[in-house]
Design a protein around this motif. Structure first.
Motif, PDB file in Angstrom:
ATOM      1  N   ASP A   8       0.865  -1.261   0.070  1.00 21.80           N
ATOM      2  CA  ASP A   8      -0.053  -0.079  -0.007  1.00 21.80           C
ATOM      3  C   ASP A   8       0.856   1.383  -0.036  1.00 21.80           C
ATOM      4  OD1 ASP A   8      -2.577  -1.171   0.231  1.00 21.80           O
ATOM      5  OD2 ASP A   8      -2.172  -1.628   2.346  1.00 21.80           O
ATOM      6  N   LYS A   9       2.277   1.079   0.178  1.00 23.43           N
ATOM      7  CA  LYS A   9       3.092   2.331   0.265  1.00 23.43           C
ATOM      8  C   LYS A   9       2.852   3.401  -0.982  1.00 23.43           C
ATOM      9  CE  LYS A   9       7.774   2.289   0.021  1.00 23.43           C
ATOM     10  NZ  LYS A   9       8.903   2.228   0.179  1.00 23.43           N
ATOM     11  N   LYS A  10       2.962   2.941  -2.201  1.00 27.07           N
ATOM     12  CA  LYS A  10       2.852   3.913  -3.323  1.00 27.07           C
ATOM     13  C   LYS A  10       1.789   4.708  -2.994  1.00 27.07           C
ATOM     14  CE  LYS A  10       3.411   4.536  -8.013  1.00 27.07           C
ATOM     15  NZ  LYS A  10       3.714   4.028  -9.284  1.00 27.07           N
ATOM     16  N   TRP A  11       0.496   3.985  -2.762  1.00 28.62           N
ATOM     17  CA  TRP A  11      -0.925   4.858  -2.588  1.00 28.62           C
ATOM     18  C   TRP A  11      -0.762   5.632  -1.542  1.00 28.62           C
ATOM     19  CZ3 TRP A  11      -4.585   5.267   0.851  1.00 28.62           C
ATOM     20  CH2 TRP A  11      -5.639   6.116   0.592  1.00 28.62           C
ATOM     21  N   VAL A  12      -0.285   5.167  -0.510  1.00 29.23           N
ATOM     22  CA  VAL A  12      -0.375   6.106   1.128  1.00 29.23           C
ATOM     23  C   VAL A  12       0.537   7.287   0.701  1.00 29.23           C
ATOM     24  CG1 VAL A  12       0.233   6.035   3.229  1.00 29.23           C
ATOM     25  CG2 VAL A  12      -1.073   4.238   2.449  1.00 29.23           C
ATOM     26  N   THR A  13       1.738   6.871   0.337  1.00 26.61           N
ATOM     27  CA  THR A  13       2.564   8.261   0.129  1.00 26.61           C
ATOM     28  C   THR A  13       2.096   9.370  -0.959  1.00 26.61           C
ATOM     29  OG1 THR A  13       4.056   6.979  -1.527  1.00 26.61           O
ATOM     30  CG2 THR A  13       4.576   7.104   1.077  1.00 26.61           C
ATOM     31  N   GLY A  14       1.671   8.797  -1.700  1.00 31.27           N
ATOM     32  CA  GLY A  14       1.024   9.648  -3.026  1.00 31.27           C
ATOM     33  C   GLY A  14      -0.166  10.367  -2.740  1.00 31.27           C
ATOM     34  N   MET A  15      -0.917   9.892  -1.546  1.00 39.05           N
ATOM     35  CA  MET A  15      -2.328  10.483  -1.248  1.00 39.05           C
ATOM     36  C   MET A  15      -1.646  11.521  -0.125  1.00 39.05           C
ATOM     37  SD  MET A  15      -4.743  10.984   1.177  1.00 39.05           S
ATOM     38  CE  MET A  15      -4.206   9.730   2.549  1.00 39.05           C
ATOM     39  N   LEU A  16      -0.753  11.067   0.783  1.00 37.97           N
ATOM     40  CA  LEU A  16      -0.386  11.996   1.925  1.00 37.97           C
ATOM     41  C   LEU A  16       0.347  13.018   1.336  1.00 37.97           C
ATOM     42  CD1 LEU A  16       0.854   9.584   4.632  1.00 37.97           C
ATOM     43  CD2 LEU A  16      -1.410  11.105   4.797  1.00 37.97           C
ATOM     44  N   ALA A  17       1.207  12.930   0.203  1.00 41.05           N
ATOM     45  CA  ALA A  17       1.865  13.839  -0.415  1.00 41.05           C
ATOM     46  C   ALA A  17       0.966  14.964  -1.119  1.00 41.05           C
ATOM     47  CB  ALA A  17       3.043  13.409  -1.660  1.00 41.05           C
ATOM     48  N   SER A  18      -0.129  14.713  -1.599  1.00 40.10           N
ATOM     49  CA  SER A  18      -1.103  15.681  -2.164  1.00 40.10           C
ATOM     50  C   SER A  18      -1.897  16.152  -1.080  1.00 40.10           C
ATOM     51  CB  SER A  18      -2.038  14.960  -3.048  1.00 40.10           C
ATOM     52  OG  SER A  18      -2.922  13.803  -2.581  1.00 40.10           O
ATOM     53  N   SER A  19      -2.355  15.626  -0.061  1.00 38.31           N
ATOM     54  CA  SER A  19      -3.042  15.947   1.077  1.00 38.31           C
ATOM     55  C   SER A  19      -2.229  17.101   1.879  1.00 38.31           C
ATOM     56  CB  SER A  19      -3.333  15.005   2.025  1.00 38.31           C
ATOM     57  OG  SER A  19      -4.285  14.166   1.197  1.00 38.31           O
ATOM     58  N   PHE A  20      -0.766  17.062   1.938  1.00 37.03           N
ATOM     59  CA  PHE A  20       0.086  17.911   2.719  1.00 37.03           C
ATOM     60  C   PHE A  20       0.988  18.707   2.027  1.00 37.03           C
ATOM     61  CE2 PHE A  20      -1.660  14.669   5.711  1.00 37.03           C
ATOM     62  CZ  PHE A  20      -1.433  15.553   7.086  1.00 37.03           C
ATOM     63  N   SER A  21       0.669  18.982   0.659  1.00 36.60           N
ATOM     64  CA  SER A  21       1.269  19.774  -0.115  1.00 36.60           C
ATOM     65  C   SER A  21       1.664  21.301   0.217  1.00 36.60           C
ATOM     66  CB  SER A  21       0.995  19.620  -1.742  1.00 36.60           C
ATOM     67  OG  SER A  21      -0.199  20.151  -1.911  1.00 36.60           O
ATOM     68  N   ASP A  22       0.637  21.801   0.953  1.00 36.29           N
ATOM     69  CA  ASP A  22       0.411  23.241   1.383  1.00 36.29           C
ATOM     70  C   ASP A  22       0.398  23.118   2.889  1.00 36.29           C
ATOM     71  OD1 ASP A  22       0.154  24.125  -1.103  1.00 36.29           O
ATOM     72  OD2 ASP A  22      -1.931  23.967  -0.991  1.00 36.29           O
ATOM     73  N   ASN A  23       1.012  22.258   3.483  1.00 38.49           N
ATOM     74  CA  ASN A  23       1.004  22.238   5.084  1.00 38.49           C
ATOM     75  C   ASN A  23       2.299  22.902   5.445  1.00 38.49           C
ATOM     76  OD1 ASN A  23       2.010  20.903   7.526  1.00 38.49           O
ATOM     77  ND2 ASN A  23       0.137  20.463   7.592  1.00 38.49           N
ATOM     78  N   PRO A  24       2.042  23.859   6.497  1.00 39.03           N
ATOM     79  CA  PRO A  24       3.287  24.829   6.907  1.00 39.03           C
ATOM     80  C   PRO A  24       4.381  24.112   7.289  1.00 39.03           C
ATOM     81  CG  PRO A  24       1.247  25.680   7.560  1.00 39.03           C
ATOM     82  CD  PRO A  24       0.668  24.624   6.926  1.00 39.03           C
ATOM     83  N   SER A  25       3.994  23.014   8.324  1.00 42.86           N
ATOM     84  CA  SER A  25       5.173  22.147   8.846  1.00 42.86           C
ATOM     85  C   SER A  25       5.952  21.508   7.756  1.00 42.86           C
ATOM     86  CB  SER A  25       4.582  21.228   9.622  1.00 42.86           C
ATOM     87  OG  SER A  25       4.322  21.702  11.043  1.00 42.86           O
ATOM     88  N   VAL A  26       5.177  20.825   6.637  1.00 46.96           N
ATOM     89  CA  VAL A  26       5.940  20.266   5.660  1.00 46.96           C
ATOM     90  C   VAL A  26       6.569  21.201   4.746  1.00 46.96           C
ATOM     91  CG1 VAL A  26       5.600  19.056   3.341  1.00 46.96           C
ATOM     92  CG2 VAL A  26       4.372  18.352   5.225  1.00 46.96           C
TER      93      VAL A  26
END
Length: 194
Positions: A8-26
């Motif tokens: 599931d890693k590819k899906w999880v990392t891709g989904m989280l990357a798109s969800s957190f792309s504008d996150n101040p901590s990131v």
């Protein structure tokens, strides 16, 4: 809730990357250079791998959301964890930002208790399905899981708009940190059963 597998890693990392792309901590951790999309994927890859080793990765039943839960009390320095740290520096952070990131981690670590906990590192829903209650269902299930393990849940958020959402689930802000953006530290104590 479904326990994630390495497949599931590819899906999880891709989904989280798109969800957190504008996150101040990131954004604080990662450079905004042309390699930013690769860097955010590398950060999420690191987080996924670490939680698979020293925590749990959960998917919502519909596989549209996921959560990375780390148990810091289980974290150990091993050859594989050192390799992951090296990959994080080279693939996500970059050598030029390592001092800034280490300083941030020292400050964050100083605010966290040195007790057994479930640390909710990331929770996200596929951007196509956000604001439909999927994250709430997943968070409720994670809180039940933490109660079953007799662990309080800790997290940080750099998105002020998320605070009321977490507070609806019983989280309380216990500290804050100014890093050029406000980082709020939250805890959800164990549920007391009658």
């Amino acid at each position: 809730m479904i326990k994630a597998k390495m497949s599931d890693k590819k899906w999880v990392t891709g989904m989280l990357a798109s969800s957190f792309s504008d996150n101040p901590s990131v954004n604080y951790i990662l450079s905004g250079d042309r390699r930013r999309p690769e860097r955010i994927l590398a950060l999420m890859d690191y987080s996924f791998e670490l939680c698979m080793r020293f925590g749990e990765v959960w998917l919502s039943d519909d596989r549209r959301g996921c959560a990375l839960l780390l148990f810091p009390q289980h974290k150990r320095t091993t050859l594989s964890s050192i390799w992951l740290d090296l990959k994080l520096v080279l693939g996500a952070v970059g050598l030029g930002r390592i001092g800034k990131v280490l300083r941030r981690e020292r400050l964050v670590s100083g605010k966290q208790p040195k007790a057994a906990m479930a640390y909710l590192w990331f929770i996200g829903v596929d951007p196509l399905y956000q604001h439909a209650g999927l994250g709430s269902v997943l968070l409720n299930e994670l809180l039940k899981r933490a109660d079953d393990l007799a662990l309080p849940v800790y997290l940080e958020t750099s998105v002020a708009a998320n605070l009321p959402w977490y507070e609806r689930f019983g989280f309380k802000v216990y500290d804050e940190l100014d890093l050029g953006y406000r980082l709020s530290f939250l805890v959800k104590p164990l549920t007391a059963y009658a």
